[in-house]
Motif scaffolding. Sequence first.
Motif, PDB file in Angstrom:
ATOM      1  N   PRO B   4       0.812  -1.211   0.000  1.00 23.02           N
ATOM      2  CA  PRO B   4       0.000   0.000   0.000  1.00 23.02           C
ATOM      3  C   PRO B   4       0.854   1.274   0.000  1.00 23.02           C
ATOM      4  O   PRO B   4       0.547   2.228  -0.704  1.00 23.02           O
ATOM      5  CB  PRO B   4      -0.803  -0.102   1.293  1.00 23.02           C
ATOM      6  CG  PRO B   4      -0.742  -1.512   1.695  1.00 23.02           C
ATOM      7  CD  PRO B   4       0.473  -2.121   1.078  1.00 23.02           C
ATOM      8  N   ASP B  11       0.640   6.829  -6.588  1.00 22.10           N
ATOM      9  CA  ASP B  11      -0.571   7.599  -6.876  1.00 22.10           C
ATOM     10  C   ASP B  11      -0.366   9.075  -6.554  1.00 22.10           C
ATOM     11  O   ASP B  11      -0.801   9.954  -7.287  1.00 22.10           O
ATOM     12  CB  ASP B  11      -1.750   7.070  -6.056  1.00 22.10           C
ATOM     13  CG  ASP B  11      -2.282   5.775  -6.629  1.00 22.10           C
ATOM     14  OD1 ASP B  11      -2.087   5.547  -7.842  1.00 22.10           O
ATOM     15  OD2 ASP B  11      -2.881   4.996  -5.868  1.00 22.10           O
ATOM     16  N   TYR B  15      -0.530  12.145  -9.062  1.00 22.70           N
ATOM     17  CA  TYR B  15      -1.447  13.263  -8.852  1.00 22.70           C
ATOM     18  C   TYR B  15      -0.665  14.579  -8.858  1.00 22.70           C
ATOM     19  O   TYR B  15      -1.089  15.572  -9.449  1.00 22.70           O
ATOM     20  CB  TYR B  15      -2.205  13.073  -7.532  1.00 22.70           C
ATOM     21  CG  TYR B  15      -3.120  14.209  -7.170  1.00 22.70           C
ATOM     22  CD1 TYR B  15      -4.014  14.734  -8.099  1.00 22.70           C
ATOM     23  CD2 TYR B  15      -3.107  14.756  -5.887  1.00 22.70           C
ATOM     24  CE1 TYR B  15      -4.861  15.774  -7.763  1.00 22.70           C
ATOM     25  CE2 TYR B  15      -3.952  15.796  -5.540  1.00 22.70           C
ATOM     26  CZ  TYR B  15      -4.820  16.305  -6.480  1.00 22.70           C
ATOM     27  OH  TYR B  15      -5.656  17.345  -6.140  1.00 22.70           O
ATOM     28  N   ASN B 138      -0.593  -1.534  -7.774  1.00 22.71           N
ATOM     29  CA  ASN B 138      -1.444  -1.308  -8.913  1.00 22.71           C
ATOM     30  C   ASN B 138      -1.017  -0.021  -9.627  1.00 22.71           C
ATOM     31  O   ASN B 138      -1.020   1.053  -9.046  1.00 22.71           O
ATOM     32  CB  ASN B 138      -2.880  -1.179  -8.394  1.00 22.71           C
ATOM     33  CG  ASN B 138      -3.874  -1.216  -9.506  1.00 22.71           C
ATOM     34  OD1 ASN B 138      -3.781  -0.428 -10.429  1.00 22.71           O
ATOM     35  ND2 ASN B 138      -4.814  -2.132  -9.428  1.00 22.71           N
ATOM     36  N   ALA B 140      -1.778   2.490 -12.728  1.00 25.12           N
ATOM     37  CA  ALA B 140      -2.705   2.839 -13.797  1.00 25.12           C
ATOM     38  C   ALA B 140      -1.908   3.382 -14.980  1.00 25.12           C
ATOM     39  O   ALA B 140      -1.009   4.201 -14.810  1.00 25.12           O
ATOM     40  CB  ALA B 140      -3.694   3.885 -13.296  1.00 25.12           C
ATOM     41  N   ARG B 143      -1.897   7.201 -15.585  1.00 28.90           N
ATOM     42  CA  ARG B 143      -1.125   7.945 -14.593  1.00 28.90           C
ATOM     43  C   ARG B 143       0.371   7.827 -14.859  1.00 28.90           C
ATOM     44  O   ARG B 143       1.130   8.789 -14.722  1.00 28.90           O
ATOM     45  CB  ARG B 143      -1.455   7.454 -13.186  1.00 28.90           C
ATOM     46  CG  ARG B 143      -2.805   7.937 -12.733  1.00 28.90           C
ATOM     47  CD  ARG B 143      -3.290   7.247 -11.475  1.00 28.90           C
ATOM     48  NE  ARG B 143      -4.740   7.328 -11.422  1.00 28.90           N
ATOM     49  CZ  ARG B 143      -5.395   8.339 -10.850  1.00 28.90           C
ATOM     50  NH1 ARG B 143      -4.749   9.290 -10.249  1.00 28.90           N
ATOM     51  NH2 ARG B 143      -6.709   8.361 -10.865  1.00 28.90           N
ATOM     52  N   VAL B 254      -2.495  12.677  -1.370  1.00 29.65           N
ATOM     53  CA  VAL B 254      -3.002  11.316  -1.537  1.00 29.65           C
ATOM     54  C   VAL B 254      -2.722  10.473  -0.286  1.00 29.65           C
ATOM     55  O   VAL B 254      -3.595   9.747   0.188  1.00 29.65           O
ATOM     56  CB  VAL B 254      -2.393  10.668  -2.794  1.00 29.65           C
ATOM     57  CG1 VAL B 254      -2.708   9.182  -2.838  1.00 29.65           C
ATOM     58  CG2 VAL B 254      -2.938  11.341  -4.035  1.00 29.65           C
ATOM     59  N   LYS B 257      -5.139  11.520   2.407  1.00 31.74           N
ATOM     60  CA  LYS B 257      -6.495  11.049   2.172  1.00 31.74           C
ATOM     61  C   LYS B 257      -6.597   9.543   2.426  1.00 31.74           C
ATOM     62  O   LYS B 257      -7.635   9.041   2.827  1.00 31.74           O
ATOM     63  CB  LYS B 257      -6.927  11.363   0.733  1.00 31.74           C
ATOM     64  CG  LYS B 257      -7.325  12.807   0.528  1.00 31.74           C
ATOM     65  CD  LYS B 257      -7.523  13.117  -0.935  1.00 31.74           C
ATOM     66  CE  LYS B 257      -8.010  14.538  -1.131  1.00 31.74           C
ATOM     67  NZ  LYS B 257      -7.929  14.934  -2.556  1.00 31.74           N
ATOM     68  N   TYR B 258      -5.500   8.838   2.166  1.00 30.27           N
ATOM     69  CA  TYR B 258      -5.525   7.381   2.356  1.00 30.27           C
ATOM     70  C   TYR B 258      -5.481   7.033   3.837  1.00 30.27           C
ATOM     71  O   TYR B 258      -6.255   6.209   4.314  1.00 30.27           O
ATOM     72  CB  TYR B 258      -4.343   6.747   1.621  1.00 30.27           C
ATOM     73  CG  TYR B 258      -4.313   5.240   1.718  1.00 30.27           C
ATOM     74  CD1 TYR B 258      -5.190   4.463   0.967  1.00 30.27           C
ATOM     75  CD2 TYR B 258      -3.418   4.607   2.570  1.00 30.27           C
ATOM     76  CE1 TYR B 258      -5.173   3.089   1.065  1.00 30.27           C
ATOM     77  CE2 TYR B 258      -3.389   3.223   2.668  1.00 30.27           C
ATOM     78  CZ  TYR B 258      -4.274   2.464   1.907  1.00 30.27           C
ATOM     79  OH  TYR B 258      -4.258   1.104   2.010  1.00 30.27           O
TER      80      TYR B 258
END
Lengths: 332, 287, 392
Positions: B4, B11, B15, B138, B140, B143, B254, B257-258
């Motif tokens: 994670p 991520d 962003y 993961n 994307a 991104r 990010v 927020k996580y």
Amino acid sequence: MTVLAPASAEPHRYLQAQIRWHGLEIAFWIAALLPFLLFKTYLVLASQIAITALFALSLDLILGYAGIVSLGHAAFFGLGSYTAGLLAKLGWGEPLTGLVIAAAVAGLVGYAASLVIARFRHLALIMITLGMGLLLHEAANSASWLTGGADGLQGVRMWPLLGYFRFDLYGVTAYTYSLIVLFLVFLASRRLIHSPFGLSLRGIRENPVRMPAIGAPSSAHIRKIYTISAAVAGTAGALLAQTTQTVSLEVLSFQRSADVLVMLILGGAGRLYGGILGAIIYLVARDQLSGFNPQYWYFWIGIMLIAVVMFLPNGVLGGLAWLRAAWRGKTA
Amino acid sequence: MIGPLVGVLFDGFAYGMLLFLLSVGLSVTLGMMNFVNLAHCSFAMLGGYVTVSLMNDLGWPFFATLPLAFLAAAAVSVVLERVLYRRLYRASDLDQCLLTIGIVFVSVASAAYIYGTVQQPVQMPDYLQGSFVVMGVNIAVYRLFLVGAALAITLILVAGLEYTRFGAQVRAAVDNQRMARGLGINVGGVFAVTFALGSGLAGLGGSLAIAIVGLDPSFAFTYLIYVLIVVSTGGLGSIGGSFVAAALLGISDVAGKYYVPQLGSFLIYLVMLGMLMWRPAGLFGKR
Amino acid sequence: MQKLLIGLGSLAAALLAASPVHAQGAIKIGLIMPYSGQFADTATQMDNAIKLYVSQHGDSVAGRKIEFIRKDTGGIAPDIAKRLAQELVVRDKVDLLAGFVLTPNALAASDVSAEAKKFMVIMNAATAIITTKSPYSARTSLTIPQLNETLGAWAYKSGVRKAYTMVSDFGPGHDGENGFQKGFKDAGGQVVGSVRFPVANPDFSAFVQRAKDLNPEAIYVWVPGGVQPAAIGKTLAERGIDPAKTRIFGQGELTEESALKSMGDAGLGIITVYHYDYNHASAMNAAFVKAYNGAYSRNPDIYSIGGWDGMHLIYEALKKTGGKTDGDSLIAAAKGMKWESPRGPVSIDPETRDIIQTVYIRRVEKVGGQPRNVEFDKVENVKDPFKARMKK
């Protein structure tokens, strides 16, 4: 911005000359009464213009006289609104005391903020005011148990003004009330900026490094004017909450901060009347244009702003003063 | 636990690169040329609309639309620069504010009139969609593409401004106009080209961003706050500063927020305030 | 300064003189909507339907001509909405107020409706309490609990036992969260976690990752229409959340037409609840969609249907009162009104003046190669559950 050149060597005489009322000023305030006679169905709009003018005046105190550009001034407007609205909701709907308490709350928070603000200048200052404004907006959204969140504060019921004049559909009470408050605050501001304190503020605006060198406490002055400005903004916010009996998150929004800044620049910063005139021009234009063209009215507002910058530098008042000086220079 | 964390870092960085792409043009016009260009996102919006029109109406491939998005925004900005901006280079910040806000109003109304108020559909080609998994993380595809684009643009800009003749002229003209003019540099021309570069980058950033942030006429207002945050925390006059600031803002946003979603909406502002109070001129700011 | 004042004065005088003289006996409707700003598209769609209704049904009712006065609030601005309502009543002398996309604006204007005793038709704003603010208001759109409690109960019935919810952190999002959770828990389901994301949120990766870590049976999503549905739909797909394994539920905004276009195949399998979709299969809807496309080259959406049915309510109520426009007569005529709408059978609850309608459960499937919302279940005659509880 113009650098001051005292006409007279004696400072108190200079100050007195400044404080004398010009004929145009008296005409302006008499004209402010015209809506009661000529535009009776525009009184609600007139009251909202007066409230916005008061808000713009509060921004002028810091921007025009101390050089503090704020993109978060709606924070204080909103604090005033919520204070007045919450008081009414909790059962104290008396407008005048509500107004005073709202101003005090906004002023108090303004003082706390000024402790941070006074240490920054330029872009950092703008962004810090912006950031603090946005944080407050988000906080109000989160605290929906208190503020009603996105739906707005419900159950704001104002008592009649002075126990007699209720806030009517035509807006007679609203405009009378807003105009009187605007005028009183204007009188106080006018005295303030023509006082020695006002002069040293302008000194800070023109040269923030030199003022401390001649013994003027820059930071203390900035904290003082920022607190006053916050209290005035809170007064404006409270007026809006009381006359419309609605409060929503929008009173704290970035848009409101940006709009009032645009109005002040449009009218001309640093001239007391600039914010008032800017609010009148902007809101009357918006009302008329959006009446004709509800979907694209802001196209014409944009054209108007561009035209003002191109032809009247330093806002409408600044541009007119410049034109008048140029005209005099030519005839003389 | 590591999975994670790495995922969040990726991520967040992606962003941040999105924010960087949206604001790199502003770090040229506001950062280097010192023009308070609040209409920056209008140029980004123009780029977005160019991409959407070419893709949806003419069936162009996504990559072919990117140069046109750059050129269209640059071309419009040249006209505006010659007619409007140029006359305000020496005006007060406040007048620059008012002019560019006026331009934003006009651009938003024009976009609404031409394209309607509807949210534009933005569908990327299949090879830029979806995601793959590397060691439990993961990734994307789009991104990853944004990260690549941001790195490429940063390298080209920094190299171009540091090591080319034109770059030296820009730096000279920005630092000291009179001196540059004395040395025979066509300052007006250099400013016009620099401004076009900044606006073209805005257009490019807009067309790269719309796949994630969407496109409608209010675009010109919505992302203004974000680009101002990136440029101010990065420091005026520094492309690298904007890059680092955007990365830091993206990752902290990010990650915050996580791990602490309750703070979600406050994070980016808190980080900005913290950074500015620590370094009021921005991370790599010169002024 | 003086010149300016004179200029302003003469401008104002000219504008006063120019205000149109209205034909005797016309019925004036004041429309208050966010024609400009962030919510402009909702107003555009609603206004389109209003115009279409008038062009199909004629611009006079009960022998009186219908006139519209359109006012822009520019977005969420209750102070402006209330002022516009006041001005419409005292200056333009409108007979009734209509429009209202946004809740705060509708709430503020309700005060004016109540005080001036003007009939008011809320054509979109969806917070449950709005119609309680004025006894002269009626709603032709939806309430958020009406849709989401229905969805929550339906989700349990469909076999889901544990769900995770993620919603926008503001009033309507909270209402969606509460509605779904209430419907789901009352049926016996368990909410295993929830998260709220900022209203202005360009990037959903962190929140979707959190949801994925818990690997719930189902995820419920509430986001406002516009940019965010496509953004979150794409992020869900990027994270490899497969609607075939983890069910994704939401209110219809999540799979609105523009969002589906942007999401492409990423949206397939998402299950949403809504009261209207342009694909709804009925002869009446087919005719409506065809006429709408003919006039505006796009499909109608929920704002259009709210506007369309709002106009229908106004026309039918005026017919019933024989052209009388006072608030008491019109609201009395509106109460209990039943009609067939392109969305299906609807009626106005005589007790709450809110809409009673069929609520559809739809799944995104490919129809003719394009992703569409396909209705596969429905619940008929759904009342607003929130106000039903308020009474108790």
